[in-house]
Scaffold this active site. Structure first.
Site, PDB file in Angstrom:
ATOM      1  N   SER A 189      99.140  25.369  15.281  1.00  0.00           N
ATOM      2  CA  SER A 189      98.234  24.239  15.036  1.00  0.00           C
ATOM      3  C   SER A 189      96.678  24.200  15.707  1.00  0.00           C
ATOM      4  O   SER A 189      96.018  23.139  14.291  1.00  0.00           O
ATOM      5  CB  SER A 189      99.480  23.017  15.101  1.00  0.00           C
ATOM      6  N   HIS A 217     103.837  23.739  10.418  1.00  0.00           N
ATOM      7  CA  HIS A 217     103.337  23.580  10.098  1.00  0.00           C
ATOM      8  C   HIS A 217     103.519  24.603   8.451  1.00  0.00           C
ATOM      9  O   HIS A 217     102.195  25.359   8.389  1.00  0.00           O
ATOM     10  CB  HIS A 217     101.580  23.880  10.787  1.00  0.00           C
ATOM     11  N   LYS A 248     106.413  16.770   8.866  1.00  0.00           N
ATOM     12  CA  LYS A 248     105.322  17.079   7.971  1.00  0.00           C
ATOM     13  C   LYS A 248     104.911  17.385   6.276  1.00  0.00           C
ATOM     14  O   LYS A 248     105.347  16.216   5.814  1.00  0.00           O
ATOM     15  CB  LYS A 248     104.734  18.418   8.727  1.00  0.00           C
TER      16      LYS A 248
END
Ligand SMILES: *Cc1c(COP(=O)(O)O)cnc(C)c1O
Length: 402
Positions: A189, A217, A248
């Protein structure tokens, strides 16, 4: 509390401050979105372009998700006031677990309060001192902590260095490890680089290792229908265990999970400590999670927008002359080197109406400070052009651009 103790703590704070590493939180006074209203001290900046969120698909204020959560609140109440195994399991928890499992092509899944907890609870029940875990050096803090809690022998390889990974696999075997697990982020990330899953799964097959991928991610937007990095590379079969987050791309609220083979998930329900000893997810979060997966599966529009933005943003920054890390992921890091420079750039960009965060030690290595920009589907072309103008102005002002 003794004064020497508090003096000691205060000293640590001063050290953080004088190294330019002190993090100050800006308060958002609007919903999380492409543009946000932000309060810092006495000043308020309205409609700031937000390049700092993990809100990849722009779902954090999506009406379908907020409606699903609101409807659930009205019908199912607010909280569960229990861990899962006592009286904290709702039908909806099981439904979301099965939904996640089928979305990721796994037999079952188990929910946690966050992916930090999923990674924290994953390793210890599955592996013992007879086993080994081989971990990428850039893995997320929660994987590192989870491995620390497990008695398995620990091996590390330099980020995405496949020769080192193979050497560690050989070492683990030579050390007599019964089972060997390779643990990696799907996307690193801080850099936006993808793990080399085709090579990793091939090595795992060669040495009979288990593969665990933390796809926080990626889930929702990488790969066909957003099924993540294993699907992106076409190696989903070779990845045994996937962990991820609802915090996320999938709405951005809270909630983590592990997906994998049935016996693995069954044992985690018996033994994973963050699952056994922490509250179950609120029903409204579960309802919105189900809606998020439907939304992500039904259409490619948001993914198309996200990657169109990513391309435009990356080429815009490149044309201005910024030093970027290469890649295809919506994380686009602007490399600055020095922590104070990164802080200064973030501060000045904020004054120009652009929200970004400077990243520096201990989050990234010393001397590798950066501004991490992240694209999302809620940003318009106007927003990005506005942000590029600000980056150019500030880049020149602080001497990063000539
Ligand atoms: C964000 C993140 C986590 C933590 O997820 P939470 O659900 O917020 O706890 C874990 N691993 C990786 C790679 C992440 O990026």
């Amino acid at each position: 509390m003794t004064n020497p103790f508090l003096d000691h703590i205060t000293n640590s704070l001063h050290e953080i401050e004088s190294a330019g590493l002190y993090k100050r939180e800006r308060q958002i006074v609007s919903p999380q979105a492409g543009r946000i209203d932000v309060q810092l001290g006495d000043t308020r900046h309205d409609r700031v372009v937000n390049l700092g969120a993990n809100n990849y698909l722009g779902l954090a204020d999506n009406p379908r998700l907020t409606k699903a959560a609101r409807d659930s609140l009205d019908v199912e109440g607010f909280g569960m006031a229990s861990v899962r195994f006592i009286c904290g399991t709702k039908d909806q928890h099981i439904k979301l677990e099965q939904r996640l499992a089928s979305f990721l092509g796994k037999e079952d899944a188990i929910l946690f309060a966050a992916c930090f907890d999923a990674n924290g609870g994953l390793f210890e029940p599955l592996l013992t001192a007879d086993d080994a875990i081989i971990s990428d050096a850039l893995n997320h803090a929660s994987i590192i902590d989870g491995i620390r809690l497990c008695k398995a022998k620990r091996f590390r390889y330099a980020n995405s260095d496949m020769a080192e990974l193979e050497a560690r696999l050989v070492e683990a075997k030579e050390a007599g490890a019964r089972f060997v697990m390779i643990a990696t982020d799907g996307v690193f990330s801080m850099d936006g680089h993808l793990a080399k899953l085709p090579e990793i799964t091939a090595l795992a097959e060669k040495y009979g290792a288990i593969v665990m991928v933390d796809d926080c991610h990626a889930t929702g937007f990488m790969g066909p229908q957003g099924r993540g990095t294993p699907a992106h590379f076409g190696v989903a079969e070779g990845v045994d265990i996937v962990t991820g987050t609802l915090g996320k791309a999938l709405g951005g609220a809270i909630g983590g999970y592990i997906a994998g083979p049935q016996p693995v998930i069954d044992l985690l329900r018996q033994r994973a400590r963050p699952y056994l000893f922490s509250n179950s997810l609120p029903p409204m979060i579960v309802a919105a999670g189900l809606e998020a997966i439907d939304l992500v599966e039904q259409s490619d529009d948001l993914r198309a927008k996200l990657f169109e933005n990513t391309k435009f943003w990356r080429s815009g920054l490149e044309a201005l002359g910024f030093d970027l890390l290469d890649g295809e992921h919506p994380i686009v890091p602007v490399m600055l080197g020095d922590a104070k420079l990164a802080q200064e750039m973030a501060t000045q960009l904020f004054d120009e109406g652009v929200f970004v965060a400077g990243f520096f030690f201990p989050v990234v290595p010393k001397g590798k400070a950066r501004i991490r920009t992240q694209m999302n589907a809620a940003l318009s072309r106007d927003d990005l052009e506005f942000a590029l103008t600000a980056f150019e102005k500030v880049g020149k002002a602080i001497g990063v651009l000539t």
